[in-house]
Structure formats: structure tokens, C-alpha cells
Design a protein around this motif. Structure first.
Motif, PDB file in Angstrom:
ATOM      1  N   SER A 114      10.809   0.081   4.052  1.00 32.03           N
ATOM      2  CA  SER A 114       9.483  -0.525   4.124  1.00 32.03           C
ATOM      3  C   SER A 114       8.655   0.357   5.044  1.00 32.03           C
ATOM      4  CB  SER A 114       9.558  -1.945   4.698  1.00 32.03           C
ATOM      5  OG  SER A 114      10.357  -2.785   3.890  1.00 32.03           O
ATOM      6  N   LEU A 115       7.606   0.943   4.496  1.00 31.94           N
ATOM      7  CA  LEU A 115       6.743   1.830   5.253  1.00 31.94           C
ATOM      8  C   LEU A 115       5.383   1.163   5.402  1.00 31.94           C
ATOM      9  CD1 LEU A 115       6.209   4.627   6.548  1.00 31.94           C
ATOM     10  CD2 LEU A 115       5.493   5.417   4.273  1.00 31.94           C
ATOM     11  N   GLU A 116       5.128   0.583   6.569  1.00 31.54           N
ATOM     12  CA  GLU A 116       3.848  -0.060   6.835  1.00 31.54           C
ATOM     13  C   GLU A 116       3.041   0.837   7.770  1.00 31.54           C
ATOM     14  OE1 GLU A 116       4.210  -4.168   8.006  1.00 31.54           O
ATOM     15  OE2 GLU A 116       4.764  -4.748   5.963  1.00 31.54           O
ATOM     16  N   LEU A 117       1.872   1.242   7.306  1.00 36.23           N
ATOM     17  CA  LEU A 117       1.005   2.152   8.049  1.00 36.23           C
ATOM     18  C   LEU A 117      -0.214   1.407   8.570  1.00 36.23           C
ATOM     19  CD1 LEU A 117       1.049   5.181   5.568  1.00 36.23           C
ATOM     20  CD2 LEU A 117       2.522   4.816   7.575  1.00 36.23           C
ATOM     21  N   ALA A 118      -0.599   1.728   9.798  1.00 35.54           N
ATOM     22  CA  ALA A 118      -1.829   1.157  10.351  1.00 35.54           C
ATOM     23  C   ALA A 118      -3.020   1.706   9.583  1.00 35.54           C
ATOM     24  CB  ALA A 118      -1.960   1.509  11.826  1.00 35.54           C
ATOM     25  N   GLN A 150       7.625  -5.695  12.873  1.00 37.81           N
ATOM     26  CA  GLN A 150       7.555  -4.244  12.855  1.00 37.81           C
ATOM     27  C   GLN A 150       8.779  -3.606  13.503  1.00 37.81           C
ATOM     28  OE1 GLN A 150       5.484  -2.397  11.217  1.00 37.81           O
ATOM     29  NE2 GLN A 150       4.259  -4.116  10.496  1.00 37.81           N
ATOM     30  N   TRP A 151       9.279  -4.188  14.565  1.00 34.45           N
ATOM     31  CA  TRP A 151      10.501  -3.662  15.183  1.00 34.45           C
ATOM     32  C   TRP A 151      11.664  -3.743  14.193  1.00 34.45           C
ATOM     33  CZ3 TRP A 151       9.382  -6.955  20.128  1.00 34.45           C
ATOM     34  CH2 TRP A 151       8.440  -6.272  20.917  1.00 34.45           C
ATOM     35  N   GLY A 152      11.708  -4.840  13.437  1.00 30.55           N
ATOM     36  CA  GLY A 152      12.757  -4.980  12.435  1.00 30.55           C
ATOM     37  C   GLY A 152      12.661  -3.935  11.341  1.00 30.55           C
ATOM     38  N   LEU A 153      11.425  -3.629  10.903  1.00 29.05           N
ATOM     39  CA  LEU A 153      11.252  -2.609   9.865  1.00 29.05           C
ATOM     40  C   LEU A 153      11.715  -1.243  10.367  1.00 29.05           C
ATOM     41  CD1 LEU A 153       7.775  -3.433   8.250  1.00 29.05           C
ATOM     42  CD2 LEU A 153      10.061  -4.176   7.562  1.00 29.05           C
ATOM     43  N   ARG A 154      11.418  -0.930  11.614  1.00 34.24           N
ATOM     44  CA  ARG A 154      11.862   0.353  12.163  1.00 34.24           C
ATOM     45  C   ARG A 154      13.386   0.464  12.118  1.00 34.24           C
ATOM     46  NH1 ARG A 154       8.584   1.248  17.863  1.00 34.24           N
ATOM     47  NH2 ARG A 154       6.445   1.202  17.037  1.00 34.24           N
ATOM     48  N   GLY A 155      14.032  -0.598  12.532  1.00 35.84           N
ATOM     49  CA  GLY A 155      15.488  -0.562  12.633  1.00 35.84           C
ATOM     50  C   GLY A 155      16.206  -0.567  11.297  1.00 35.84           C
ATOM     51  N   SER A 156      15.546  -1.035  10.249  1.00 40.50           N
ATOM     52  CA  SER A 156      16.216  -1.162   8.956  1.00 40.50           C
ATOM     53  C   SER A 156      15.820  -0.074   7.956  1.00 40.50           C
ATOM     54  CB  SER A 156      15.900  -2.537   8.343  1.00 40.50           C
ATOM     55  OG  SER A 156      14.503  -2.674   8.094  1.00 40.50           O
ATOM     56  N   PHE A 157      14.953   0.866   8.369  1.00 33.60           N
ATOM     57  CA  PHE A 157      14.482   1.903   7.453  1.00 33.60           C
ATOM     58  C   PHE A 157      15.640   2.817   7.070  1.00 33.60           C
ATOM     59  CE2 PHE A 157      12.200   5.447   5.757  1.00 33.60           C
ATOM     60  CZ  PHE A 157      10.946   4.992   5.398  1.00 33.60           C
ATOM     61  N   SER A 158      15.934   2.910   5.767  1.00 38.86           N
ATOM     62  CA  SER A 158      17.022   3.761   5.306  1.00 38.86           C
ATOM     63  C   SER A 158      16.651   4.363   3.965  1.00 38.86           C
ATOM     64  CB  SER A 158      18.330   2.961   5.164  1.00 38.86           C
ATOM     65  OG  SER A 158      18.242   2.068   4.068  1.00 38.86           O
ATOM     66  N   GLU A 200     -10.528   2.585  14.993  1.00 39.48           N
ATOM     67  CA  GLU A 200     -10.306   1.149  15.177  1.00 39.48           C
ATOM     68  C   GLU A 200      -9.249   0.665  14.192  1.00 39.48           C
ATOM     69  OE1 GLU A 200     -12.790  -3.093  15.303  1.00 39.48           O
ATOM     70  OE2 GLU A 200     -13.695  -1.317  14.390  1.00 39.48           O
ATOM     71  N   VAL A 201      -8.285  -0.105  14.671  1.00 41.18           N
ATOM     72  CA  VAL A 201      -7.235  -0.652  13.809  1.00 41.18           C
ATOM     73  C   VAL A 201      -7.805  -1.820  13.018  1.00 41.18           C
ATOM     74  CG1 VAL A 201      -4.967  -1.731  13.725  1.00 41.18           C
ATOM     75  CG2 VAL A 201      -5.405   0.073  15.383  1.00 41.18           C
ATOM     76  N   LEU A 202      -7.670  -1.747  11.685  1.00 38.34           N
ATOM     77  CA  LEU A 202      -8.209  -2.783  10.797  1.00 38.34           C
ATOM     78  C   LEU A 202      -7.124  -3.684  10.214  1.00 38.34           C
ATOM     79  CD1 LEU A 202     -10.694  -0.593   8.691  1.00 38.34           C
ATOM     80  CD2 LEU A 202     -11.053  -1.612  10.953  1.00 38.34           C
ATOM     81  N   GLY A 203      -5.889  -3.167  10.105  1.00 32.90           N
ATOM     82  CA  GLY A 203      -4.814  -3.922   9.472  1.00 32.90           C
ATOM     83  C   GLY A 203      -3.681  -2.985   9.111  1.00 32.90           C
ATOM     84  N   ILE A 204      -2.902  -3.352   8.076  1.00 35.66           N
ATOM     85  CA  ILE A 204      -1.808  -2.504   7.625  1.00 35.66           C
ATOM     86  C   ILE A 204      -1.833  -2.370   6.108  1.00 35.66           C
ATOM     87  CG2 ILE A 204      -0.306  -3.098   9.581  1.00 35.66           C
ATOM     88  CD1 ILE A 204       0.915  -4.158   6.237  1.00 35.66           C
ATOM     89  N   GLN A 205      -1.282  -1.252   5.639  1.00 34.75           N
ATOM     90  CA  GLN A 205      -1.044  -1.033   4.214  1.00 34.75           C
ATOM     91  C   GLN A 205       0.381  -0.550   4.075  1.00 34.75           C
ATOM     92  OE1 GLN A 205      -3.315  -1.116   1.117  1.00 34.75           O
ATOM     93  NE2 GLN A 205      -1.154  -1.309   0.590  1.00 34.75           N
ATOM     94  N   GLY A 206       1.156  -1.212   3.222  1.00 35.72           N
ATOM     95  CA  GLY A 206       2.575  -0.908   3.162  1.00 35.72           C
ATOM     96  C   GLY A 206       3.084  -0.514   1.789  1.00 35.72           C
TER      97      GLY A 206
END
Length: 219
Positions: free
Chosen positions: A75-79, A62-70, A85-91
Motif C-alpha cells: 500500500s503506497l499512500e502519498l501525501a 500509516q505506521w502499519g502501512l510502513r511496516g507491512s510494505f512488501s 501545503e498538505v491537502l490529503g493522501i492519494q494511494g
């Protein structure tokens, strides 16, 4: 950062940008298990290892996705949350989206949340963001042939088969099935696939991605 304001509400289900607090909770969930250890739904075996190793893998990814977003590649991954309650991600994943108007979807749920009817709803929510919020023309996705739940959701939502390929998975070849949904299929979906969805933070994301600029230049 423009994606930080993105939220998608669909009844008691919410897709929300992964801030540090949600990311910590997501990593803890992943450490509890994401799938049956006898299977592997991903091309990279990042879910193997100790709970601490899996948590670390999620954080680093996730840190990598933040840094490479252009604008050019994102890559947009949403909780995925239900009642907080956190169940997973959808991207969503795209390259040159302002030109192609095509993006790929992908997701995972914590193992203890499997089989509770969440997969279909969260896919519908992200497709709503993609088609209605970002004016996509095509959505693509893929899954290994032996991933019954993922293939089931995809077919149920009306995607078309779009070929297949052999992919190396943990040292052995595995069939990966590809699917596509065109805007016409999305517009023609039945009433059971039209839950009330509310989008937040989309104008800032559209501006960041240059979508309105692209539309203006084409007129």
C-alpha cells in the motif's frame, strides 16, 4: 526503503512519500475534518471521534502501512501537496502486482480542500505513476453510490463500470460501485487529461517490487 524516494509532480501539485514531518501535518489536517459528519465515504468509520482520536488513527494506520510494505502486498499512500501545503493522501494498493499488473486507487482530502478541483488532478498523477512508471495493465477503484464527488471524478476520467456489491457501513448495507480502467483507455484519453507529470524515485521502487525481473523472465 524504496518507496521513500517516490515523488510525482504535476504542476503546482505534488504527491510525496509520507515521512514523519508530512505525516504529522497530515494527521493534524485529518483531525480538522475529512468529510461532512452526516456522510461516511469509508467502509471503516475511522473518521469518527474526537480530533485527537482521528489524528491517532491516521498515525497508527500509516505506521502499519510502513511496516507491512512488501513485494507481495503493498500500500503506497502519498501525501498530496500544493504549494507546500498538505491537502490529503492519494494511494495505490496491490497484491502480487508483478504478476497481475493491477492496482486499486484510493484517496481522501481534508474537508476544507474539497471542491477546489484537486481530486481529478491527483488521480491523474497517481494513474500516471501506475501506468507509465510501473507498467500497470489495469487500475481499479470503488466508491459508495452516494459519494457523488468520487464517482464523478472516476467517470470523468473514463473508467468503466465493473459491477457493484453491498457493503456493511456503520451497521447498515450500502451499495459500493466498482470501476476499472484498462491500459488502452489510459492510452486513449483526451488532451485535457494529459497534464505534464514528472516522476522521481521510480527505478528504485520498480527494483524493490521485482518488476524488471518479472519482465525479464517473461521474455
Amino acid at each position: 526503503m524504496a518507496p521513500a524516494g517516490v515523488r510525482v509532480q504535476c504542476g503546482d501539485l505534488e504527491l510525496r512519500y509520507l515521512d514523519d514531518e508530512l505525516l504529522t501535518r497530515l494527521a493534524a489536517l485529518g483531525g480538522e475534518g475529512i468529510h461532512d459528519p452526516a456522510t461516511m465515504p469509508f467502509t471503516r468509520s475511522w473518521t469518527r471521534g474526537t480530533p485527537e482520536e482521528v489524528r491517532r488513527s491516521i498515525l497508527q494506520h500509516q505506521w502499519g502501512l510502513r511496516g507491512s510494505f512488501s513485494r507481495e502486498k503493498w500500500s503506497l499512500e502519498l501525501a498530496v501537496l500544493r504549494d507546500g501545503e498538505v491537502l490529503g493522501i492519494q494511494g495505490l494498493y496491490a497484491q502480487d502486482f508483478a504478476v497481475t499488473r493491477e492496482a486499486e486507487t484510493g484517496s481522501w482530502l481534508g474537508l476544507r480542500h474539497h471542491g477546489r478541483g484537486v481530486g481529478t488532478r491527483m488521480r491523474l498523477a497517481i494513474l500516471h505513476l501506475l501506468f507509465e512508471g510501473l507498467d500497470a495493465e489495469r487500475a481499479t477503484t470503488s466508491a459508495f453510490a452516494d459519494n457523488g464527488p468520487s464517482n464523478g471524478v472516476t467517470r470523468r476520467l473514463g473508467y468503466e463500470a465493473n459491477g457493484e456489491s453491498l457493503v456493511a457501513r456503520e451497521g447498515a448495507p450500502a451499495r459500493s460501485l466498482r470501476y476499472v480502467m484498462h491500459r488502452a483507455a489510459w492510452a486513449g484519453r483526451g488532451p485535457e487529461q494529459r497534464p505534464d507529470v514528472v516522476l522521481h524515485g521510480v527505478p528504485a521502487l520498480r527494483t524493490f517490487l521485482g518488476l524488471d525481473e518479472a519482465e525479464g523472465s517473461s521474455r
